[in-house]
Design a protein around this motif. Structure first.
Motif, PDB file in Angstrom:
ATOM      1  N   GLU A 190     -13.647  43.010 -20.372  1.00 38.61           N
ATOM      2  CA  GLU A 190     -12.206  42.784 -20.314  1.00 38.61           C
ATOM      3  C   GLU A 190     -11.541  43.697 -21.343  1.00 38.61           C
ATOM      4  O   GLU A 190     -11.848  43.631 -22.524  1.00 38.61           O
ATOM      5  CB  GLU A 190     -11.870  41.324 -20.632  1.00 38.61           C
ATOM      6  N   MET A 191     -10.624  44.541 -20.870  1.00 34.39           N
ATOM      7  CA  MET A 191      -9.938  45.492 -21.749  1.00 34.39           C
ATOM      8  C   MET A 191      -8.444  45.201 -21.725  1.00 34.39           C
ATOM      9  O   MET A 191      -7.869  44.987 -20.657  1.00 34.39           O
ATOM     10  CB  MET A 191     -10.190  46.927 -21.272  1.00 34.39           C
ATOM     11  N   ASP A 192      -7.825  45.207 -22.880  1.00 35.53           N
ATOM     12  CA  ASP A 192      -6.381  45.014 -22.946  1.00 35.53           C
ATOM     13  C   ASP A 192      -5.673  46.260 -22.423  1.00 35.53           C
ATOM     14  O   ASP A 192      -6.073  47.390 -22.727  1.00 35.53           O
ATOM     15  CB  ASP A 192      -5.947  44.724 -24.384  1.00 35.53           C
ATOM     16  N   ALA A 193      -4.636  46.062 -21.644  1.00 36.30           N
ATOM     17  CA  ALA A 193      -3.946  47.188 -21.012  1.00 36.30           C
ATOM     18  C   ALA A 193      -3.052  47.953 -21.975  1.00 36.30           C
ATOM     19  O   ALA A 193      -2.669  49.101 -21.697  1.00 36.30           O
ATOM     20  CB  ALA A 193      -3.110  46.692 -19.836  1.00 36.30           C
ATOM     21  N   ASN A 194      -2.707  47.354 -23.108  1.00 32.96           N
ATOM     22  CA  ASN A 194      -1.689  47.959 -23.976  1.00 32.96           C
ATOM     23  C   ASN A 194      -2.147  48.250 -25.395  1.00 32.96           C
ATOM     24  O   ASN A 194      -1.562  49.119 -26.047  1.00 32.96           O
ATOM     25  CB  ASN A 194      -0.460  47.046 -24.036  1.00 32.96           C
TER      26      ASN A 194
END
Length: 250
Positions: A190-194
Motif C-alpha cells: 500500500e503506497m500513499d498517493a501524495n
C-alpha cells in the motif's frame, strides 16, 4: 539498419557519420525477483535508446552504464551498487566527454528509480556549466509508458512495481530468453498517493519484486516499447526544430 552503437564505430566512421546527438542509457545490477535478470534496467533503457536512434537523424547510442545507486535493493542476492555521489560524477563526466567532442545534444534514458535523484543533480550542475547545451532526461520510462497507454492496458497497480507487470512485460518483449515466468512472484504494498515514505525494498515485498509479474505478457511489453519510442521520436524531432529549447509563447 543504421550502425548506431558507439562501441561499434571507429574514428573514421564516427567522423563520417556526423553525429550531433548522443543517447545515454543508465541502469543497474540488482535483483528483480527470481524471474528477471540482474541487468534488466540496463537492457531496457539501452534498447529504448537503440530503437530511438534507428528512427531519428544523426544519433549515436553510448554503451549503457550497467551500475546505478541500488543500495535500497541489496536485501536480495545480489546487488552491485554505486553511491549517489559516484553516479553524479559518472553521468557528469560522460556529459563533459560528449561536450568535449562537439556533441551538443544528449538524451539520458534512465532505467532505475535509484538513479533519478543523482541524474537530476548531475544534469542540473552540467547545464549550469554549459547553458547552450541541449540536455533532456527520460527519468522513469515505466511511469511514462503508463501515462501514454490506455488505462486498461494493465491489470494490477497500473503495471507498476519493481519487476512487476509492466517491467516484466517489457522484459518479455526485449529479452524473453532471460525471463523465467515459472518463478514470477511479487507483493503489492500500500503506497500513499501524495506523501512519499522513504523505504528499503524489504519493507515493500518479501521477494525481489513488487507488483504482480504473473500478469505480464510480451504483447503488453511490445505496446510499452512502441509507445515510448514513438513518443521519443516526436520529442527529438520537435527539439531539433526548436534547437533543444523551450518555445516561449508571447
Amino acid at each position: 539498419m543504421k550502425k548506431v552503437r558507439l562501441e561499434e564505430h571507429n574514428e573514421y566512421s564516427f567522423k563520417e557519420a556526423k553525429f550531433d546527438k548522443l543517447f545515454l542509457a543508465v541502469g543497474s545490477c540488482e535483483s528483480h525477483g527470481e524471474h528477471l535478470p540482474y541487468g534488466c534496467d540496463s537492457f531496457v533503457s539501452h534498447q529504448i535508446a537503440l530503437d530511438l536512434a534507428q528512427r531519428v537523424k544523426n544519433a549515436v547510442v553510448a554503451p549503457p552504464l550497467w551500475f546505478g545507486m541500488s543500495q535500497h535493493y541489496r536485501h536480495q542476492p545480489m546487488c552491485l551498487s554505486l553511491s549517489d555521489d559516484t553516479v553524479i560524477r559518472a553521468v557528469g563526466d560522460l556529459l563533459e566527454s560528449a561536450a568535449f567532442w562537439g556533441i551538443r545534444k544528449v538524451l539520458i534514458v534512465n532505467g532505475h528509480d535509484g538513479n533519478i535523484a543523482p541524474i537530476e543533480i548531475a544534469a542540473r550542475d552540467f547545464k549550469v556549466r554549459h547553458p547552450d547545451f541541449g540536455l533532456a532526461v527520460l527519468d522513469a520510462w515505466w511511469v511514462t509508458a503508463g501515462n501514454l497507454l490506455p488505462k486498461d492496458t494493465f491489470e494490477v497497480w497500473d503495471g507498476l512495481g519493481h519487476g512487476g507487470e509492466g517491467e516484466t512485460s517489457i522484459g518479455l518483449s526485449i529479452f524473453p530468453q532471460l525471463c523465467d515466468m515459472s518463478r514470477a512472484k511479487g507483493d503489492l504494498p500500500e503506497m500513499d498517493a501524495n506523501v512519499k515514505l522513504i523505504w528499503n525494498f524489504q519493507e515493500l515485498t518479501r521477494f525481489g519484486a513488487s507488483g504482480d509479474p504473473t500478469k505480464a505478457t510480451a504483447e503488453k511489453g511490445d505496446k510499452m516499447r512502441k509507445v515510448l519510442v514513438d513518443y521519443l521520436v516526436g520529442f527529438i524531432e520537435r527539439m531539433d526544430e526548436q534547437n533543444w529549447r523551450y518555445n516561449i509563447k508571447k
